[in-house]
Design a protein around this motif. Sequence first.
Motif, mmCIF file in Angstrom:
data_model
loop_
_atom_site.group_PDB
_atom_site.id
_atom_site.type_symbol
_atom_site.label_atom_id
_atom_site.label_comp_id
_atom_site.label_asym_id
_atom_site.label_seq_id
_atom_site.Cartn_x
_atom_site.Cartn_y
_atom_site.Cartn_z
ATOM 1 N N ASP A 1 -0.597 -7.934 5.634
ATOM 2 C CA ASP A 1 -1.267 -7.329 6.779
ATOM 3 C C ASP A 1 -1.124 -8.199 8.023
ATOM 4 O OD1 ASP A 1 -2.029 -5.482 4.937
ATOM 5 O OD2 ASP A 1 -4.179 -5.695 5.231
ATOM 6 N N SER B 1 0.936 2.999 5.751
ATOM 7 C CA SER B 1 -0.031 2.279 4.926
ATOM 8 C C SER B 1 -1.290 3.123 4.786
ATOM 9 C CB SER B 1 -0.389 0.926 5.561
ATOM 10 O OG SER B 1 -1.351 0.242 4.775
ATOM 11 N N ASP C 1 -4.129 1.382 4.260
ATOM 12 C CA ASP C 1 -5.087 0.284 4.416
ATOM 13 C C ASP C 1 -5.845 0.406 5.733
ATOM 14 O OD1 ASP C 1 -6.461 -2.095 4.547
ATOM 15 O OD2 ASP C 1 -4.784 -3.334 3.877
ATOM 16 N N ASN D 1 0.807 -1.215 0.000
ATOM 17 C CA ASN D 1 0.000 0.000 0.000
ATOM 18 C C ASN D 1 0.843 1.269 0.000
ATOM 19 O OD1 ASN D 1 -3.137 -0.279 0.359
ATOM 20 N ND2 ASN D 1 -2.223 -2.024 1.416
#
Length: 236
Positions: A78, A101, A103, A17
Amino acid sequence: MPDRDRPLLAVLIDADNVRARDAAKIMREIAAIGEPALRRVYGDWSSEHLKGWREPIHALGLVAHQETANSRGKNATDIGLVIHAMDILHSGKFDAFVIVSSDSDFTALVNRLREDGLTVIGIGEEKTNPALRNVYNRFILVENLKDEEDSNDTAAKPKPKADMNHAYQLIRTAIERCDTEDDWVALGPLGVNLMAAHPDFDTRSYGFAKLSSLIKAMPKLEFANKDNRPMVRPKT
């Protein structure tokens, strides 16, 4: 924690990401915050779309962790990052985490780290969900960071007036929340109040390097040095 001049940081980067070309300016920003003693980047390095990370990993002294996805649709990166974050937390060696990130899957992790009293700083792109931005102590937009060739260019150009109006409303609300004997508010506590209420507040989003410069550009606010302290208040 022992006394230190600079906070000891654990930096965890989600390569899935984060663009490899942004790595250098991200690490410069982190170095300005504290000492990035632990600097790990996570991804499946057999993946062709991560090949751009090879040079930044070596140039920036990052430690690459291989996270192999054993089944389709499962984000091994992750999961690996979260597991390592919890191991690092329990080591008790670090003052703060930096998670790089965009995310939103890391929302629960950030909440868990903060529950243990650690400062958690996020760095991501403008696309980052506001729900994730707001769980951090501070959230920094990659778009606000300068490339090395631009680092000596301190000229700031304000963004459109609509953005400035938004900044004014945030600052005016923060002034009202500050407890003062008169209508003057010290710049330091004002900045702390702004960051607590809006972790992604950054004067660079409005084209200014410092909070004082942003305030001076607002006709509805008055800025002055009182007893060698920078102070601000709404104009009457």
